[in-house]
Write a protein that holds these residues in place. Structure first.
Motif, PDB file in Angstrom:
ATOM      1  N   CYS A  41      55.761  44.562  31.941  1.00 39.11           N
ATOM      2  CA  CYS A  41      54.756  45.410  31.112  1.00 39.11           C
ATOM      3  C   CYS A  41      55.212  47.164  31.366  1.00 39.11           C
ATOM      4  CB  CYS A  41      53.367  45.091  31.579  1.00 39.11           C
ATOM      5  SG  CYS A  41      52.055  46.402  30.883  1.00 39.11           S
TER       6      CYS A  41
ATOM      7  N   PRO B  94      49.405  41.564  16.630  1.00 37.79           N
ATOM      8  CA  PRO B  94      48.179  40.557  16.537  1.00 37.79           C
ATOM      9  C   PRO B  94      48.886  39.401  15.978  1.00 37.79           C
ATOM     10  CG  PRO B  94      48.117  42.706  15.281  1.00 37.79           C
ATOM     11  CD  PRO B  94      49.382  42.855  15.724  1.00 37.79           C
TER      12      PRO B  94
ATOM     13  N   SER C 102      50.450  46.668  23.745  1.00 38.04           N
ATOM     14  CA  SER C 102      49.828  45.574  23.198  1.00 38.04           C
ATOM     15  C   SER C 102      50.771  44.745  22.478  1.00 38.04           C
ATOM     16  CB  SER C 102      48.575  45.857  22.520  1.00 38.04           C
ATOM     17  OG  SER C 102      48.872  46.596  21.441  1.00 38.04           O
ATOM     18  N   SER C 103      50.772  43.650  22.289  1.00 39.23           N
ATOM     19  CA  SER C 103      51.638  42.821  21.441  1.00 39.23           C
ATOM     20  C   SER C 103      51.143  42.955  19.855  1.00 39.23           C
ATOM     21  CB  SER C 103      51.938  41.340  21.989  1.00 39.23           C
ATOM     22  OG  SER C 103      50.297  40.809  21.964  1.00 39.23           O
TER      23      SER C 103
ATOM     24  N   ALA D  43      48.179  49.688  30.962  1.00 38.09           N
ATOM     25  CA  ALA D  43      47.362  48.494  30.824  1.00 38.09           C
ATOM     26  C   ALA D  43      47.873  47.499  29.976  1.00 38.09           C
ATOM     27  CB  ALA D  43      45.793  48.556  30.892  1.00 38.09           C
ATOM     28  N   CYS D  44      48.331  46.344  30.181  1.00 46.75           N
ATOM     29  CA  CYS D  44      48.762  45.098  29.225  1.00 46.75           C
ATOM     30  C   CYS D  44      47.973  44.007  29.252  1.00 46.75           C
ATOM     31  CB  CYS D  44      50.009  44.810  29.689  1.00 46.75           C
ATOM     32  SG  CYS D  44      51.331  46.019  30.173  1.00 46.75           S
ATOM     33  N   GLU D  45      47.773  43.580  28.062  1.00 43.51           N
ATOM     34  CA  GLU D  45      46.934  42.539  27.587  1.00 43.51           C
ATOM     35  C   GLU D  45      47.298  41.177  28.370  1.00 43.51           C
ATOM     36  OE1 GLU D  45      47.570  41.722  23.375  1.00 43.51           O
ATOM     37  OE2 GLU D  45      45.943  43.200  23.053  1.00 43.51           O
ATOM     38  N   ASP D  46      48.441  40.953  28.827  1.00 41.45           N
ATOM     39  CA  ASP D  46      48.643  39.710  29.602  1.00 41.45           C
ATOM     40  C   ASP D  46      48.791  40.127  30.964  1.00 41.45           C
ATOM     41  OD1 ASP D  46      49.652  37.498  30.736  1.00 41.45           O
ATOM     42  OD2 ASP D  46      51.091  37.209  29.238  1.00 41.45           O
TER      43      ASP D  46
ATOM     44  N   GLY E 159      55.729  44.705  19.505  1.00 42.26           N
ATOM     45  CA  GLY E 159      54.760  45.219  20.197  1.00 42.26           C
ATOM     46  C   GLY E 159      54.123  46.800  19.891  1.00 42.26           C
TER      47      GLY E 159
ATOM     48  N   THR F 117      48.577  52.507  26.845  1.00 44.49           N
ATOM     49  CA  THR F 117      48.354  51.082  26.868  1.00 44.49           C
ATOM     50  C   THR F 117      49.368  50.281  25.759  1.00 44.49           C
ATOM     51  OG1 THR F 117      46.073  51.865  27.093  1.00 44.49           O
ATOM     52  CG2 THR F 117      46.402  49.624  25.678  1.00 44.49           C
TER      53      THR F 117
END
Length: 265
Positions: free
Chosen positions: A73, A170, A167-168, A98-101, A159, A165
């Motif tokens: 990340c 959707p 994120s991947s 901050a990563c979703e996973d 991504g 921030t």
């Protein structure tokens, strides 16, 4: 974050003694590593294979006495020196995106701990091996594993980065960017756009876009809403002056504090 890394260094000082020496040639000077990048191909802990989180390998690069890594990340970086076959990393810092996973963030901390544990380092013409405690990671030289792809071609979005921030893409939404010599086209589901393009050095200059609609079956409403939001993001980023970087099969397009991460299709 620096305080955390210092604590890891103390905790893992004993683990850094290693258990055996991997095959390869000892590096005697940081200059021997300068300009080289490596991608992980295998990880073992206590003799058993460890599966990495996410779809990407760990990337490890060296340049002018500094080390940089992308474990999952966040990005890591710091000065390094060598003590025999030991890699000594100093002032290791980590970005705080901050990563979703959460598994990717755990992997960041795990790899930072390994770097601070004084691992042994062995290098061949095509491989690099890090060993610290029960952990061994084998890397392949990026030029061998994944040579840089040409800019012209089709790229699939993997991504997004918005400020700090990441994120991947959707779930259920496929977005592609097709780059030619003098034009660029992008699509998200059934919608997209095309625009004239000029490439200068590491910069794309993208002219006014023309909306396009593709003949395809619309997804369910919730997915269609996510696709529409993503399409607006691409429209905003792919306009005007955009910087680009290619690392093997990965293309990063950056405008201000926003970036698209794509993979060669």
């Amino acid at each position: 974050m620096r305080a955390f890394l210092a604590a890891v260094a103390v905790t893992l000082a004993v683990a850094g003694c290693g258990r055996g020496t991997p095959s390869g040639t000892a590096v005697t000077s940081p200059s021997e590593l300068s300009g080289r990048s490596f991608l992980s191909v295998s990880v073992t802990e206590s003799g058993a294979s460890r599966q990495l989180a996410g779809l990407q390998p760990i990337r490890l690069s060296f340049e002018d006495g500094r080390l940089a890594a992308s474990p999952g990340c966040n990005s890591l970086g710091g000065d390094f020196r060598l003590d025999g076959d030991r890699l000594l990393v100093e002032d290791l810092a980590m970005t705080e995106m901050a990563c979703e996973d959460p598994a990717l963030m755990d992997q960041d901390r795990w790899f930072a701990g390994l770097l601070l544990a004084r691992p042994t380092l062995q290098v061949t013409a095509t491989e690099l091996t890090l060993t610290g405690g029960d952990t061994t990671i084998v890397f392949t030289d990026q030029r061998v594993a994944e040579p840089d792809r040409p800019l012209a071609g089709t790229w699939t979005l993997t991504g997004l980065i918005e400020g700090e921030t990441a994120s991947s893409a959707p779930a259920g939404v496929t977005a592609t960017v097709q780059i030619g010599n003098d034009a660029i086209e992008w699509s998200v589901g059934c919608d997209g756009a095309s625009a004239p393009l000029q490439v200068t050095g590491s910069t794309l200059v993208i002219g006014p876009a023309r909306p396009r609609t593709f003949d395809c079956q619309r997804p369910p409403p919730e997915t269609d809403a996510a696709a529409a939001s993503l399409a607006r993001t691409l429209d905003e980023i792919l306009e005007g002056t955009v910087s680009y970087r290619i690392d093997g099969p990965t293309l990063t397009l950056t405008k201000s504090q926003r970036a698209l991460q794509l993979r060669s299709s």
